[in-house]
Design a protein around this motif. Structure first.
Motif, PDB file in Angstrom:
ATOM      1  N   ASP A  81       4.082  -5.284  -4.307  1.00 40.15           N
ATOM      2  CA  ASP A  81       4.879  -4.516  -3.354  1.00 40.15           C
ATOM      3  C   ASP A  81       4.169  -4.428  -2.011  1.00 40.15           C
ATOM      4  O   ASP A  81       2.968  -4.721  -1.890  1.00 40.15           O
ATOM      5  N   LYS A  82       4.928  -4.010  -1.001  1.00 44.76           N
ATOM      6  CA  LYS A  82       4.365  -3.790   0.322  1.00 44.76           C
ATOM      7  C   LYS A  82       4.752  -2.409   0.835  1.00 44.76           C
ATOM      8  O   LYS A  82       5.845  -1.927   0.560  1.00 44.76           O
ATOM      9  N   ILE A  83       3.838  -1.797   1.570  1.00 42.42           N
ATOM     10  CA  ILE A  83       4.100  -0.556   2.290  1.00 42.42           C
ATOM     11  C   ILE A  83       3.717  -0.793   3.737  1.00 42.42           C
ATOM     12  O   ILE A  83       2.569  -1.139   4.027  1.00 42.42           O
ATOM     13  N   CYS A  84       4.690  -0.673   4.629  1.00 42.59           N
ATOM     14  CA  CYS A  84       4.425  -0.887   6.055  1.00 42.59           C
ATOM     15  C   CYS A  84       3.730  -2.222   6.306  1.00 42.59           C
ATOM     16  O   CYS A  84       2.749  -2.314   7.048  1.00 42.59           O
ATOM     17  N   SER A 125       2.813   4.469   8.573  1.00 40.14           N
ATOM     18  CA  SER A 125       2.924   5.330   7.389  1.00 40.14           C
ATOM     19  C   SER A 125       2.595   6.778   7.727  1.00 40.14           C
ATOM     20  O   SER A 125       3.251   7.703   7.230  1.00 40.14           O
ATOM     21  N   GLU A 159       2.626   7.208  -1.687  1.00 39.27           N
ATOM     22  CA  GLU A 159       2.434   6.190  -0.650  1.00 39.27           C
ATOM     23  C   GLU A 159       1.037   6.274  -0.050  1.00 39.27           C
ATOM     24  O   GLU A 159       0.399   5.241   0.184  1.00 39.27           O
ATOM     25  N   LEU A 183      -1.369   2.942  -0.162  1.00 39.96           N
ATOM     26  CA  LEU A 183      -1.733   2.306   1.100  1.00 39.96           C
ATOM     27  C   LEU A 183      -3.202   2.534   1.420  1.00 39.96           C
ATOM     28  O   LEU A 183      -3.910   1.616   1.854  1.00 39.96           O
TER      29      LEU A 183
END
Length: 268
Positions: free
Chosen positions: A2-5, A200, A215, A219
């Motif tokens: 997955d990716k966050i920002c 974020s 999150e 991150l």
């Protein structure tokens, strides 16, 4: 993954989650709190408790009163490396053009676990291959050769590997050594990670506490993973400004993330 920002993130294993939280907290956490954190990451209570037992048996965490746990700072060097990410910049000293080197051509590859630990030690300390069996890095770390020998050994470097200082390379070898690290990629990664943190950080203010808490951990641990593997190149090879900017942004983000975690864990 997955990716966050725009930053790839991965859900940690139970042992990794436990170590991350104990490192971040800096004190003690109850088994109940750690199990709640595991539930937030989709990790079952039985799996989390097995992780606690395993880490305690390995000497990486210590059990206190009433089922509380803390990081055993006499334990694994890897946990100490993660714990010290905030102060990594202070490890750098002036570079005089020499190199620290590891000759490992004679190290056996048959024990896959031992070889993995050996390779991880070299990676964490910023070494790159100049020739097959010869890994080097700039000699710009506090404590010099003796301190580096101790650090590498603690992280799992094979005992048969030779660690020494390398000087007086000819012009061609010196030029090749200075190009071992892709500085452009490193700088682009610093900027991308910093932008992700800043984006974020703005989102955390408006998200539900549970969402923001999850999150911030995913991150934060992804960015810290980059920082602990940073080769800490001297200014002669790479400007320290992008790294310093990312480090400052990560400190701010982690301070806010810790507030979120403590608030979430305090909920009934």
């Amino acid at each position: 993954m997955d990716k966050i920002c725009n930053v790839p993130v991965a859900v940690p294993s139970a042992p990794d989650l436990i170590l991350d939280l104990l490192v971040a907290d800096g004190g003690t956490l109850s088994a109940q709190s750690l199990c709640r954190a595991g539930a937030l990451m989709g990790i079952g209570e039985s799996t989390l408790r097995v992780g606690l037992t395993r880490l305690a048996a390995e000497g990486k965490i210590a059990r206190g009163e009433r089922g509380s746990y803390s990081l055993d700072r006499r334990g694994a060097a890897l946990a100490r490396a993660v714990d010290d990410w905030r102060h990594k910049q202070a490890q750098a000293v002036a570079w005089r053009g020499d190199w620290l080197a590891v000759h490992d051509a004679g190290v056996s590859r048959t024990d896959k676990t031992a070889w993995r630990h050996h390779a991880l030690a070299l990676s964490l300390r910023g070494f790159a291959a100049l020739r097959p069996g010869l890994q080097i890095r700039p000699d710009n770390l506090a404590g010099g050769l003796e301190a580096e020998r101790a650090q590498l050994a603690a992280l799992g470097l094979a005992p048969s590997a030779l660690v020494f200082r390398l000087a007086d390379l000819d012009d061609a070898a010196q030029a090749a050594a200075r190009k071992l690290w892709n500085v452009r990629t490193l700088e682009a990664d610093y900027r991308r990670l910093q932008a992700g943190l800043e984006r974020s950080e703005k989102r955390l203010r408006t998200q539900k506490l549970e969402t923001a808490t999850r999150e911030s951990l995913l991150l934060g641990r992804a960015v810290i993973g980059h920082l602990i593997r940073d080769p800490l190149l001297p200014a002669e090879l790479m400007s320290p400004k992008p790294r310093a900017a990312l480090l400052a942004a990560t400190r701010r983000y982690q301070d806010k993330a810790l507030v979120l975690w403590r608030k979430w864990l305090a909920q009934p």
